[in-house]
Design a protein around this motif. Sequence first.
Motif, short mmCIF file in Angstrom:
data_model
loop_
_atom_site.label_atom_id
_atom_site.label_comp_id
_atom_site.label_asym_id
_atom_site.label_seq_id
_atom_site.Cartn_x
_atom_site.Cartn_y
_atom_site.Cartn_z
N LEU A 47 0.85 -1.19 0.00
CA LEU A 47 0.00 0.00 0.00
C LEU A 47 0.88 1.23 0.00
CD1 LEU A 47 -2.40 -1.40 2.66
CD2 LEU A 47 -3.05 -0.86 0.32
N VAL A 48 0.27 2.34 -0.35
CA VAL A 48 0.96 3.61 -0.23
C VAL A 48 0.16 4.49 0.72
CG1 VAL A 48 2.11 3.50 -2.46
CG2 VAL A 48 -0.12 4.58 -2.31
N GLU A 49 0.90 5.24 1.52
CA GLU A 49 0.28 6.24 2.38
C GLU A 49 0.52 7.57 1.69
OE1 GLU A 49 0.09 6.78 7.11
OE2 GLU A 49 2.11 6.95 6.26
N GLU A 50 -0.55 8.30 1.45
CA GLU A 50 -0.41 9.56 0.72
C GLU A 50 -1.15 10.67 1.44
OE1 GLU A 50 -2.17 9.30 -3.24
OE2 GLU A 50 -3.34 7.59 -2.57
N LEU B 276 -4.65 5.70 2.89
CA LEU B 276 -4.08 4.49 2.32
C LEU B 276 -4.72 4.17 0.99
CD1 LEU B 276 -4.11 2.31 5.57
CD2 LEU B 276 -2.12 3.43 4.52
N ASN B 277 -3.91 3.69 0.07
CA ASN B 277 -4.38 3.33 -1.26
C ASN B 277 -3.47 2.23 -1.80
OD1 ASN B 277 -5.87 3.46 -3.64
ND2 ASN B 277 -5.05 5.44 -4.29
N GLN B 278 -3.97 1.50 -2.79
CA GLN B 278 -3.05 0.66 -3.55
C GLN B 278 -2.18 1.60 -4.37
OE1 GLN B 278 -6.54 -0.09 -4.36
NE2 GLN B 278 -6.73 -1.96 -3.21
N PRO B 279 -1.04 1.13 -4.84
CA PRO B 279 -0.35 1.93 -5.85
C PRO B 279 -1.35 2.12 -7.00
CG PRO B 279 1.07 0.15 -5.09
CD PRO B 279 -0.31 -0.10 -4.51
N ALA B 280 -1.63 3.37 -7.31
CA ALA B 280 -2.70 3.65 -8.27
C ALA B 280 -2.48 5.02 -8.89
CB ALA B 280 -4.06 3.60 -7.58
N GLU C 285 2.70 3.11 -12.44
CA GLU C 285 2.22 3.74 -11.21
C GLU C 285 2.76 3.01 -9.97
OE1 GLU C 285 0.81 6.51 -10.49
OE2 GLU C 285 0.01 7.18 -12.42
N THR C 286 2.84 1.70 -10.03
CA THR C 286 3.37 0.95 -8.89
C THR C 286 4.82 1.34 -8.62
OG1 THR C 286 1.87 -0.88 -9.37
CG2 THR C 286 3.73 -1.36 -7.92
N LEU C 287 5.62 1.43 -9.67
CA LEU C 287 7.01 1.83 -9.51
C LEU C 287 7.12 3.27 -8.99
CD1 LEU C 287 10.04 1.23 -9.84
CD2 LEU C 287 9.82 1.99 -12.22
N GLU C 288 6.37 4.18 -9.60
CA GLU C 288 6.47 5.59 -9.21
C GLU C 288 6.00 5.86 -7.79
OE1 GLU C 288 5.82 7.53 -13.68
OE2 GLU C 288 4.22 7.72 -12.18
N GLU C 289 5.00 5.11 -7.34
CA GLU C 289 4.45 5.38 -6.01
C GLU C 289 5.07 4.56 -4.89
OE1 GLU C 289 0.19 5.40 -5.89
OE2 GLU C 289 0.10 7.23 -7.08
N SER C 290 5.70 3.43 -5.23
CA SER C 290 6.22 2.56 -4.17
C SER C 290 7.69 2.20 -4.30
CB SER C 290 5.41 1.26 -4.13
OG SER C 290 5.70 0.47 -5.27
N GLY C 291 8.27 2.40 -5.49
CA GLY C 291 9.64 1.97 -5.73
C GLY C 291 9.75 0.49 -6.09
N TRP C 292 8.60 -0.19 -6.22
CA TRP C 292 8.60 -1.61 -6.55
C TRP C 292 8.36 -1.85 -8.03
CZ3 TRP C 292 9.81 -5.92 -3.86
CH2 TRP C 292 10.00 -5.76 -2.48
N GLY D 152 3.41 13.73 -2.94
CA GLY D 152 2.24 13.41 -2.13
C GLY D 152 2.29 12.05 -1.49
N ILE D 153 3.15 11.17 -1.99
CA ILE D 153 3.29 9.84 -1.39
C ILE D 153 4.23 9.95 -0.19
CG2 ILE D 153 4.02 7.44 -1.72
CD1 ILE D 153 1.56 8.18 -3.37
N LEU D 154 3.73 9.58 0.98
CA LEU D 154 4.53 9.66 2.20
C LEU D 154 5.45 8.46 2.35
CD1 LEU D 154 1.65 10.89 4.54
CD2 LEU D 154 3.39 12.28 3.37
N ARG D 155 4.91 7.28 2.00
CA ARG D 155 5.71 6.05 2.12
C ARG D 155 4.93 4.88 1.52
NH1 ARG D 155 4.82 3.33 7.94
NH2 ARG D 155 2.71 4.08 8.31
N ALA D 156 5.66 3.83 1.21
CA ALA D 156 5.06 2.56 0.84
C ALA D 156 5.15 1.66 2.07
CB ALA D 156 5.81 1.94 -0.33
N LEU D 157 4.15 0.83 2.27
CA LEU D 157 4.15 -0.06 3.42
C LEU D 157 3.41 -1.35 3.08
CD1 LEU D 157 1.53 1.13 6.01
CD2 LEU D 157 1.81 2.28 3.85
N TRP D 158 3.68 -2.37 3.88
CA TRP D 158 3.03 -3.67 3.72
C TRP D 158 2.11 -3.90 4.91
CZ3 TRP D 158 3.85 -6.48 -0.69
CH2 TRP D 158 4.93 -6.11 -1.49
N LEU D 159 0.83 -4.16 4.65
CA LEU D 159 -0.14 -4.45 5.70
C LEU D 159 -0.83 -5.76 5.40
CD1 LEU D 159 -1.99 -1.01 6.12
CD2 LEU D 159 -0.18 -1.94 7.57
N ASP D 160 -1.20 -6.49 6.45
CA ASP D 160 -2.00 -7.67 6.17
C ASP D 160 -3.44 -7.21 5.96
OD1 ASP D 160 -3.58 -7.89 8.62
OD2 ASP D 160 -1.79 -8.67 9.59
#
Length: 153
Positions: A27-30, A38-42, A58-65, A107-115
């Motif tokens: 997820l990304v926190e924006e 919270l949002n998916q990379p989108a 969008e996934t790469l730009e917002e999360s680095g993945w 605007g993206i604060l960070r990428a994170l992993w949540l269950d």
Amino acid sequence: MNEVQDLRWAPHVTVATVVVRDGRLLLVEEAIDGRAVLNQPAGHLEPGESLAAAAVRETLEESGWTVRLTAFIGTYQWTAPDGTPFLRFAYAAEPISHDPARPLDTGILRALWLDPAELQAEPSRLRSPLVWEVVADFLAGQRHPLSIVKEVA
């Protein structure tokens, strides 16, 4: 609705990617209107871009993945409280590599992993109801072959 009104309707076309690693969702926190949501990379589809390419970008730009798309989850229509219409095309993907030094989109604060339970426990933090709808469909096993979305040249 008359014909002129129909011609002016232009929904925002967006893509979203559900990426899962070890049972956790990427997820990304924006920052939106002074709130951390919270949002998916989108993000939005760009001119001349395929939906699949937009989802990977969008996934790469917002999360680095960097990810590899594995399935198409579905299409979602939603009208925001301000009246803005959205069409979201959601994909499933697997993580390939991460670049922690890559700057994230504005605007993206960070990428994170949540269950999934952690995400579901915070409905007020979701950017839109589309976030959980897409995850719920993914968790229910909704998957379509990538070929269901046809790009016609």
